[in-house]
Design a protein around this motif. Structure first.
Motif: not given
Length: 514
Positions: A168-169, A177, A308, A311, A325-326
Motif C-alpha cells: 500500500e501507499d 488511499e 509518484d 503510485d 506497487q509504491v
C-alpha cells in the motif's frame, strides 16, 4: 517507533553485500561453516540466583544443546509469559550458539534489533557479523525474543494481508488511499489479539530484557556480556537498567534514543534517511554521468517522481502475478541505504525501475520484509508492530496528519510525508501492556559502550550521543561514515575499541572519534 521505524533497524545487520549481490543474481544458495562442539560450562557462583524466589525454577534451568543448521548448536529456554504471574503459562525461546573457535572466555549474547528480527539468525551469521577476535574468544549466543522467530511468534495478519499491507501507499494522497491506509491500522490492531491471544499483550521490551537475565543464568554467567545493534540497543539499555549488578561488558551499536518522544524519534529518523539518500545521490553525481541527473537536488527529485509514477501505475516484474506497487518501491529504495556497499545494487534496481522493470526493487522489498518465494520466512513485520505499539501506543488520528506534514517535509523533503503518516500506526492497538517503558539510566552499571555513525539512516548519530549521555556509565564512540551501525564496517578504530573492550575489558575514551 512507528510504521517506518519498525523494520528499518534490522536488515543491514543480517545481510552482507554478498547477500544482496546474490539476490540480484538470483542465487539463493549458500552454506555456513561448521562449528566445533560446545564446551561444557559450570555456572559461576551466584549466576543462577533469581531476583525473586518465585522465579527460581526458571533461573535454575540447564540448557540442553544439540546440533542444528550447519553445525551450530540450538536449545530452548523456558520463561514465564507474565513475570507478574510466574506460576502461569510459559513461553519457549529459541536459542542458537556458535561456539568460540579459540580460547573461550565466555558467552556473548547478541541481538540484531528490529524489533522482531530473529536473533538466532544473527548468531548463525557470526562469522560475517563479527570479526575473528570476537568469534575466537566468545560463544556467540543469539535468541529469538519472545513473540519473534521461533519463540512463540506473534501473528497479526495472513500472508496475503501482509502482501497488501506492504504494497500500500505509505504516503496516501487520495481519500481512497487514506481509507485503505487506515483500514490496515485497524486490521493490525485487531489481528494481533485475535490471532495471538494473550501473547499479544506480553511482547514488550521490558519482558524481553527480563528473559535475557534468565538466559544469562542458564548460560552459567554471573554477568551478561552483550552486543546489541539498532533496537537491540534499547533492549540492552533496558536490561542494564533492570539488572545493573548483572551487567558485564555491553556494546550498544547504532543506538536508539530513549529520552525523546515517539514523534521526535520519527522526525529525526526521517532526517536520517534523507541524509543517507542525499549521500547516495551525491556519490552518484560526483562520479560523473549520473543516471539520476547532474545535481543532488535533480537526483532526489527524480527518485520522488519515480515513486509518484509507480503510485499511479505499478510496474511489471518477472514475479508471477506480482507487480511493483509504491509501498514495495519505497522499501526497495530504502533497504540499500543501510550500507554503502549496497549502493551499486540500488543503481541497478533504480535504473531498471526507471526503464519500466520493477523486479529488483520488488526483491529488495521482499528481503526487507522477510518475504520468500512461497511466503514470509518469519513474522518480523508483525512482531515489529506488536512490540513497538505495546512499548509506546502513541498515535495521532488521521485528521492531525496534515498539521504534522510541514515539520516532516522540512526534515525530509523526499520521505517526510511517509513518516508523518507513520504517526497513526498504533492507533488501532487493542491490547495494553502489563510492563511499560522505563526511564532508563542504568545507574550502578559498569561502563557501557555506545556507538553512533554520523550518516546512519535508521538510527541518527544524535541518538547515540543522547543515549550515552542518558546512561549513567555511557561511553560514546563515534564513527564518521555512511550506513547503519559502526562495528565491522571498515573502521579499524571502532573495531579495535569494541574488541579491546569486550575481550580485555579496556574501556575506550569517552567521546572517542573514529
Amino acid at each position: 517507533m512507528k510504521r517506518l521505524v519498525v523494520g528499518l533497524l534490522v536488515l543491514a545487520l543480517l545481510l552482507g553485500a554478498g547477500a544482496v549481490a546474490a539476490l540480484v543474481a538470483l542465487d539463493d544458495t549458500g552454506t555456513s561453516p561448521s562449528s566445533p562442539p560446545a564446551q561444557s560450562t559450570t555456572p559461576e557462583p551466584g549466576a543462577q540466583d533469581p531476583p525473586r524466589p518465585a522465579l527460581a525454577t526458571f533461573y535454575s534451568q540447564r540448557l540442553s544443546w544439540s546440533s542444528c543448521r550447519d553445525g551450530d548448536l540450538c536449545a530452548t529456554l523456558t520463561v514465564p509469559l507474565d513475570y507478574h504471574h510466574p506460576d502461569g503459562d510459559t513461553l519457549d525461546l529459541a536459542l542458537l550458539k556458535v561456539p568460540a573457535t579459540g580460547d573461550r572466555i565466555g558467552s556473548l549474547v547478541v541481538n540484531p534489533g528490529g524489533p522482531g528480527a530473529p536473533g538466532t539468525d544473527y548468531a548463525a551469521n557470526a562469522s560475517s557479523v563479527f570479526r575473528d577476535p570476537i568469534t575466537r574468544a566468545f560463544d556467540v549466543v543469539g535468541f529469538d525474543p519472545r513473540g519473534t522467530g521461533d519463540s512463540d511468534p506473534v501473528d497479526c495478519l495472513t500472508d496475503d494481508e501482509l502482501d497488501q499491507y506492504v504494497a500500500e501507499d505509505p504516503d496516501p494522497d487520495t481519500a481512497a488511499e487514506a481509507a485503505q491506509y487506515l483500514h490496515w491500522v485497524d486490521a493490525f490492531g485487531r489481528g494481533c489479539p485475535e490471532r495471538s491471544g494473550e501473547l499479544a499483550a506480553h511482547v514488550t521490551t521490558v519482558e524481553a530484557a527480563r528473559d535475557m537475565d534468565v538466559l544469562r543464568a542458564a548460560l552459567g554467567e554471573a554477568q551478561l556480556d552483550y552486543f546489541g545493534a539498532s533496537y537491540g540497543t534499547k533492549l540492552g539499555a533496558t536490561y542494564a537498567d533492570l539488572f545493573p549488578d548483572r551487567v558485564g561488558r555491553l556494546v550498544l551499536d547504532g543506538a536508539v534514543d530513549l529520552s525523546i518522544s515517539s514523534r521526535e524519534l520519527s522526525l529525526e529518523q526521517a532526517a536520517g534517511f534523507e541524509t543517507a539518500l542525499r549521500a547516495y545521490v551525491s556519490d552518484c553525481v560526483a562520479g560523473g554521468d549520473c543516471y539520476l541527473g547532474d545535481t543532488v537536488d535533480a537526483g532526489l527529485a527524480r527518485i520522488r517522481s519515480f515513486l509518484d509514477q509507480v503510485d499511479a501505475e505499478p510496474l511489471p516484474t518477472s514475479e508471477a502475478d506480482r507487480t511493483l506497487q509504491v509501498g514495495n518501491a519505497f522499501y526497495g529504495v530504502v533497504l540499500p541505504l543501510y550500507n554503502r556497499d549496497y549502493w551499486p545494487y540500488l543503481d541497478q534496481a533504480l535504473k531498471a525501475g526507471l526503464d519500466g522493470d520493477g523486479t529488483l526493487l520488488l526483491r529488495f522489498s521482499d528481503l526487507y520484509n522477510s518475504r520468500g518465494p512461497s511466503g514470509y520466512t518469519d513474522n518480523s513485520t508483525e512482531a515489529q508492530y506488536a512490540i513497538n505499539c505495546l512499548d509506546d501506543p502513541y498515535a495521532i488520528p488521521a485528521s492531525r496528519v496534515p498539521a504534522n506534514v510541514p515539520d516532516f517535509e522540512q526534515a525530509s523533503p523526499t520521505f517526510g510525508r511517509v513518516f508523518a503518516w507513520g504517526l497513526t500506526t498504533c492507533g488501532g492497538m487493542q491490547v495494553t501492556a502489563t510492563e511499560h517503558d522505563r526511564h532508563v539510566d542504568a545507574k550502578g552499571a559498569p561502563p557501557i559502550v555506545v556507538i553512533g555513525t554520523t550518516r546512519d539512516p535508521a538510527t541518527p548519530y544524535e541518538w547515540a550521543v543522547h543515549l550515552a549521555d542518558q546512561l549513567d556509565s555511557g561511553v560514546l564512540v563515534s564513527r564518521d561514515g555512511d550506513g547503519h551501525t559502526g562495528y565491522n564496517a571498515g573502521n579499524a578504530c571502532v573495531d579495535s575499541a569494541v574488541e579491546d573492550y569486550l575481550i580485555d575489558g579496556t574501556v575506550p575514551e569517552d567521546g572517542l572519534s573514529c
